[in-house]
Design a protein around this motif. Structure first.
Motif, PDB file in Angstrom:
ATOM      1  N   LYS A 247       0.840  -1.198   0.000  1.00  0.00           N
ATOM      2  CA  LYS A 247       0.000   0.000   0.000  1.00  0.00           C
ATOM      3  C   LYS A 247       0.875   1.250   0.000  1.00  0.00           C
ATOM      4  O   LYS A 247       2.010   1.232   0.486  1.00  0.00           O
ATOM      5  CB  LYS A 247      -0.908   0.011   1.229  1.00  0.00           C
ATOM      6  CG  LYS A 247      -1.798  -1.205   1.312  1.00  0.00           C
ATOM      7  CD  LYS A 247      -2.774  -1.101   2.451  1.00  0.00           C
ATOM      8  CE  LYS A 247      -3.476  -2.434   2.666  1.00  0.00           C
ATOM      9  NZ  LYS A 247      -3.977  -3.052   1.450  1.00  0.00           N
ATOM     10  N   ARG A 248       0.318   2.297  -0.508  1.00  0.00           N
ATOM     11  CA  ARG A 248       0.930   3.611  -0.384  1.00  0.00           C
ATOM     12  C   ARG A 248       0.615   4.123   1.021  1.00  0.00           C
ATOM     13  O   ARG A 248      -0.532   4.078   1.463  1.00  0.00           O
ATOM     14  CB  ARG A 248       0.344   4.534  -1.445  1.00  0.00           C
ATOM     15  CG  ARG A 248       1.064   5.830  -1.642  1.00  0.00           C
ATOM     16  CD  ARG A 248       0.467   6.585  -2.810  1.00  0.00           C
ATOM     17  NE  ARG A 248       0.713   5.922  -4.089  1.00  0.00           N
ATOM     18  CZ  ARG A 248       0.358   6.444  -5.252  1.00  0.00           C
ATOM     19  NH1 ARG A 248      -0.270   7.603  -5.300  1.00  0.00           N
ATOM     20  NH2 ARG A 248       0.608   5.800  -6.379  1.00  0.00           N
ATOM     21  N   VAL A 249       1.621   4.603   1.753  1.00  0.00           N
ATOM     22  CA  VAL A 249       1.421   4.998   3.153  1.00  0.00           C
ATOM     23  C   VAL A 249       2.063   6.359   3.405  1.00  0.00           C
ATOM     24  O   VAL A 249       3.184   6.625   2.970  1.00  0.00           O
ATOM     25  CB  VAL A 249       2.025   3.962   4.134  1.00  0.00           C
ATOM     26  CG1 VAL A 249       1.828   4.416   5.580  1.00  0.00           C
ATOM     27  CG2 VAL A 249       1.402   2.584   3.922  1.00  0.00           C
ATOM     28  N   GLN A 250       1.338   7.220   4.122  1.00  0.00           N
ATOM     29  CA  GLN A 250       1.926   8.415   4.725  1.00  0.00           C
ATOM     30  C   GLN A 250       1.624   8.342   6.217  1.00  0.00           C
ATOM     31  O   GLN A 250       0.466   8.244   6.623  1.00  0.00           O
ATOM     32  CB  GLN A 250       1.383   9.712   4.103  1.00  0.00           C
ATOM     33  CG  GLN A 250      -0.109   9.850   4.072  1.00  0.00           C
ATOM     34  CD  GLN A 250      -0.577  11.181   3.506  1.00  0.00           C
ATOM     35  OE1 GLN A 250      -1.674  11.619   3.821  1.00  0.00           O
ATOM     36  NE2 GLN A 250       0.191  11.827   2.665  1.00  0.00           N
ATOM     37  N   ALA A 251       2.668   8.312   7.046  1.00  0.00           N
ATOM     38  CA  ALA A 251       2.511   8.147   8.486  1.00  0.00           C
ATOM     39  C   ALA A 251       3.236   9.284   9.200  1.00  0.00           C
ATOM     40  O   ALA A 251       4.468   9.342   9.207  1.00  0.00           O
ATOM     41  CB  ALA A 251       3.052   6.794   8.934  1.00  0.00           C
ATOM     42  N   PHE A 252       2.454  10.169   9.781  1.00  0.00           N
ATOM     43  CA  PHE A 252       3.006  11.283  10.558  1.00  0.00           C
ATOM     44  C   PHE A 252       3.173  10.814  11.990  1.00  0.00           C
ATOM     45  O   PHE A 252       2.206  10.420  12.643  1.00  0.00           O
ATOM     46  CB  PHE A 252       2.074  12.494  10.485  1.00  0.00           C
ATOM     47  CG  PHE A 252       1.949  13.061   9.103  1.00  0.00           C
ATOM     48  CD1 PHE A 252       2.759  14.103   8.690  1.00  0.00           C
ATOM     49  CD2 PHE A 252       1.046  12.532   8.200  1.00  0.00           C
ATOM     50  CE1 PHE A 252       2.658  14.620   7.399  1.00  0.00           C
ATOM     51  CE2 PHE A 252       0.936  13.037   6.918  1.00  0.00           C
ATOM     52  CZ  PHE A 252       1.754  14.088   6.512  1.00  0.00           C
ATOM     53  N   ALA A 253       4.410  10.851  12.485  1.00  0.00           N
ATOM     54  CA  ALA A 253       4.713  10.261  13.784  1.00  0.00           C
ATOM     55  C   ALA A 253       5.009  11.348  14.820  1.00  0.00           C
ATOM     56  O   ALA A 253       4.362  12.383  14.845  1.00  0.00           O
ATOM     57  CB  ALA A 253       5.856   9.276  13.625  1.00  0.00           C
ATOM     58  N   GLY A 254       6.007  11.135  15.653  1.00  0.00           N
ATOM     59  CA  GLY A 254       6.216  12.000  16.807  1.00  0.00           C
ATOM     60  C   GLY A 254       6.956  13.294  16.497  1.00  0.00           C
ATOM     61  O   GLY A 254       7.318  13.584  15.360  1.00  0.00           O
ATOM     62  N   ALA A 255       7.186  14.060  17.546  1.00  0.00           N
ATOM     63  CA  ALA A 255       7.854  15.349  17.389  1.00  0.00           C
ATOM     64  C   ALA A 255       8.496  15.764  18.703  1.00  0.00           C
ATOM     65  O   ALA A 255       8.099  15.317  19.785  1.00  0.00           O
ATOM     66  CB  ALA A 255       6.854  16.407  16.951  1.00  0.00           C
ATOM     67  N   LYS A 256       9.497  16.588  18.590  1.00  0.00           N
ATOM     68  CA  LYS A 256      10.082  17.283  19.729  1.00  0.00           C
ATOM     69  C   LYS A 256      10.510  18.638  19.192  1.00  0.00           C
ATOM     70  O   LYS A 256      11.639  18.824  18.713  1.00  0.00           O
ATOM     71  CB  LYS A 256      11.273  16.511  20.292  1.00  0.00           C
ATOM     72  CG  LYS A 256      11.682  16.944  21.691  1.00  0.00           C
ATOM     73  CD  LYS A 256      10.654  16.520  22.730  1.00  0.00           C
ATOM     74  CE  LYS A 256      11.074  16.944  24.128  1.00  0.00           C
ATOM     75  NZ  LYS A 256      10.087  16.502  25.140  1.00  0.00           N
ATOM     76  N   ASN A 257       9.592  19.575  19.197  1.00  0.00           N
ATOM     77  CA  ASN A 257       9.785  20.846  18.500  1.00  0.00           C
ATOM     78  C   ASN A 257      10.521  21.862  19.366  1.00  0.00           C
ATOM     79  O   ASN A 257      10.164  22.077  20.526  1.00  0.00           O
ATOM     80  CB  ASN A 257       8.429  21.404  18.074  1.00  0.00           C
ATOM     81  CG  ASN A 257       7.650  20.417  17.235  1.00  0.00           C
ATOM     82  OD1 ASN A 257       8.185  19.788  16.334  1.00  0.00           O
ATOM     83  ND2 ASN A 257       6.369  20.255  17.540  1.00  0.00           N
ATOM     84  N   HIS A 258      11.526  22.494  18.776  1.00  0.00           N
ATOM     85  CA  HIS A 258      12.362  23.476  19.465  1.00  0.00           C
ATOM     86  C   HIS A 258      12.028  24.891  18.989  1.00  0.00           C
ATOM     87  O   HIS A 258      11.837  25.114  17.800  1.00  0.00           O
ATOM     88  CB  HIS A 258      13.841  23.223  19.174  1.00  0.00           C
ATOM     89  CG  HIS A 258      14.372  21.918  19.680  1.00  0.00           C
ATOM     90  ND1 HIS A 258      13.958  20.705  19.184  1.00  0.00           N
ATOM     91  CD2 HIS A 258      15.311  21.645  20.629  1.00  0.00           C
ATOM     92  CE1 HIS A 258      14.617  19.732  19.807  1.00  0.00           C
ATOM     93  NE2 HIS A 258      15.442  20.282  20.680  1.00  0.00           N
ATOM     94  N   MET A 259      12.022  25.828  19.925  1.00  0.00           N
ATOM     95  CA  MET A 259      11.987  27.250  19.597  1.00  0.00           C
ATOM     96  C   MET A 259      13.308  27.859  20.043  1.00  0.00           C
ATOM     97  O   MET A 259      13.644  27.822  21.227  1.00  0.00           O
ATOM     98  CB  MET A 259      10.830  27.972  20.283  1.00  0.00           C
ATOM     99  CG  MET A 259      10.796  29.474  19.975  1.00  0.00           C
ATOM    100  SD  MET A 259       9.635  30.409  20.995  1.00  0.00           S
ATOM    101  CE  MET A 259       8.077  29.793  20.382  1.00  0.00           C
ATOM    102  N   VAL A 260      14.052  28.398  19.091  1.00  0.00           N
ATOM    103  CA  VAL A 260      15.323  29.056  19.396  1.00  0.00           C
ATOM    104  C   VAL A 260      15.055  30.537  19.615  1.00  0.00           C
ATOM    105  O   VAL A 260      14.435  31.198  18.770  1.00  0.00           O
ATOM    106  CB  VAL A 260      16.333  28.840  18.253  1.00  0.00           C
ATOM    107  CG1 VAL A 260      17.589  29.667  18.479  1.00  0.00           C
ATOM    108  CG2 VAL A 260      16.675  27.355  18.131  1.00  0.00           C
ATOM    109  N   VAL A 261      15.506  31.048  20.740  1.00  0.00           N
ATOM    110  CA  VAL A 261      15.262  32.448  21.102  1.00  0.00           C
ATOM    111  C   VAL A 261      16.599  33.179  21.162  1.00  0.00           C
ATOM    112  O   VAL A 261      17.442  32.897  22.018  1.00  0.00           O
ATOM    113  CB  VAL A 261      14.522  32.551  22.449  1.00  0.00           C
ATOM    114  CG1 VAL A 261      14.227  34.024  22.770  1.00  0.00           C
ATOM    115  CG2 VAL A 261      13.244  31.733  22.434  1.00  0.00           C
TER     116      VAL A 261
END
Length: 503
Positions: A247-261
């Protein structure tokens, strides 16, 4: 489906709301009160088979429906969604605990994707070149692939389903939706409005359940493509199982998003955005900022960040002063509390502790208060793991280069932001960073639907992303035609009864 939430949530099969024959049901609860809203079935194997068969039957005629007709369906649908936005938001609040404004935003971001689906005629245009060789032309078409499936998470029960089935159906496919078992009522309302918009029977099916139902969709030969949004371990399972079954698959998984200040950033704006993007929606966003990287003198802002976070309080969605709502479940709350405990044990400095949070009148809600850790290092579990709660980690960096290395060393690549007054610093960051979605003085850089949602690295498994042009590519196949016509056929067209002598 009834206008009120029914005691037992039905399935949506072949354009009809049907009571499941399942013996296994699960409670859908209000996370602010603990009250049971409804019960959802673990859809039986026979009912799952009916959903796929109905979608396959509907595909045979829908794939040949003129593209403008598909676009008009989406135009009618987006108008109904706008008319029912507050009703949808109210249902969403009851089953997720989100604040009302947050819930309305959830619905609105989905509506924007439906508006983009109404532009499907322009998005599905092929390509052509005349005279690729002498008297030979080449041109291509985009054609639908068949029955598609979507497996959606609890945190955006309106937006994420609307990322998926409107684009898939506008491309000429049919769709089986398996929403999160924790908040399936909102997706059912979306299906009800889709039918009201005039969608032919069978274009959209809604089934309920857990892993068994998901695996059914991943393994069934009639499903051609699967879209998923959720956690890393489940995303890997979805991708591997789906692709193993061709099958064709798109799987959006986890994240650890950073904001640089950066130290030259607009301080009030930066602090306000740090707080809102970290604790908003109780931190239950794949695009939430969970790490703030304070560069150089920006580290002196820590007391002001703490004070700003301390002013945000969780509460019931009907409370206009509530900054955010509860965690989705008791298990989610215990998981977040476990990470707060780990952070203390690992040596991070806890400046705000949301462990004992409570809300008057709602003793059974899954509350966690804003939590802030300083002196966090990359070896700590509160840094490495996606907590999915109102917990913010503060990490120090001496220079912009140090901050870039830190972000790029993280395995996730969903979203990141930089706050700075320097165009040169912003350009360096956006160029060097290995993350799919970058905000400059914007905390949560989710693109509008005429672009695509483009997480990188461990945040995404697949090739084509959600909505925008990439979604059209995901939900279609390209057919290329090479055509040649002979000059002698012109004379035959003019005199069809004349015999043409071969030379």
């Amino acid at each position: 489906m009834d206008k009120t939430i029914p005691a037992k949530l039905p399935l949506y099969l072949h354009g009809n709301w049907i009571q499941s024959q399942s013996n296994d049901w699960l409670d859908v609860t209000n996370p602010a009160t603990g009250a049971v809203l409804t019960r959802a079935p673990y859809t039986t194997a026979d009912e799952m088979e009916q959903a796929v068969a109905s979608a396959a039957e509907a595909f045979q005629s829908w794939k040949d429906t003129p593209v403008p007709e598909r676009a008009r369906l989406m135009l009618r649908y987006q108008q109904l969604l706008k008319e029912h936005q507050e009703e949808l938001a109210t249902i969403l609040c009851e089953e997720t605990g989100k604040t009302f404004d947050d819930a309305k935003g959830d619905v609105w971001r989905g509506i924007e994707v439906v508006e983009q689906a109404a532009n499907i005629a322009a998005l599905m245009m092929g390509e052509t070149v005349e005279n690729v060789a002498s008297t030979i032309d080449c041109y291509s078409y985009l054609q639908p692939i068949g029955v598609c499936a979507g497996i959606t998470p609890f945190n955006f029960p309106a937006m994420i389903p609307l990322w998926m089935f409107p684009m898939a159906i506008a491309c000429g496919n049919t769709f089986v939706l398996k929403p999160s078992e924790q908040d399936p009522v909102t997706p059912c309302k979306l299906a009800e409005l889709f039918a009201e918009a005039g969608a032919p029977k069978g274009l959209l099916q809604v089934v309920h359940g857990g892993r068994e139902q998901v695996d059914f969709l991943l393994e069934h030969p009639g499903i051609k493509a699967v879209s998923f949004v959720g956690s890393v371990p489940v995303g890997r399972h979805i991708y591997r199982t789906g692709t193993d079954n061709l099958k064709r698959v798109q799987a959006f998984a986890g994240a650890k998003n950073h904001m640089v200040v950066m130290p030259d950033a607009n301080k009030p704006a930066a602090i306000n955005n740090i707080v809102g993007s970290s604790v908003g929606a109780a931190g239950q966003r794949c695009m939430a900022i969970s790490v703030a990287v304070l560069v150089g003198e920006a580290q002196q802002w820590i007391p002001e960040i703490r004070d700003a976070m301390a002013g945000v309080k969780p509460g019931h969605w009907k409370d206009p002063d509530a900054g955010y709502g509860p965690l989705i479940s008791a298990a989610a709350r215990e998981r977040v509390l476990g990470y707060i405990k780990k952070g203390k044990e690992e040596g991070a400095r806890c400046l705000l502790d949301g462990t004992g949070a409570s809300v008057d009148g709602y003793p059974n809600g899954h509350w966690v208060g804003p939590t802030l850790f300083a002196d966090v290092t990359p070896d700590m579990s509160i840094y490495t793991d996606e907590i999915f709660g109102p917990v913010l980690c503060l990490v120090n960096a001496d220079t912009l280069d140090d901050a870039i290395r830190l972000v790029n060393d993280c395995p996730y690549g969903n979203g990141t932001s930089i706050f700075t007054a320097s165009g040169a610093a912003a350009r360096k960051y956006q160029h060097d960073i290995l993350v799919g979605q970058v905000g400059i003085n914007v905390p949560i850089p989710v693109p509008l639907p005429f672009f695509s949602f483009t997480g990188w690295r461990a945040s995404f498994y697949g090739d084509q992303h959600a909505y925008g042009k990439q979604a059209v590519r995901f939900y279609t196949e390209t057919k290329t035609v090479i055509a040649r016509w002979f000059d002698s056929d012109i004379e035959h067209a003019e005199h069809p009864n004349m015999t043409i002598q071969l030379k």
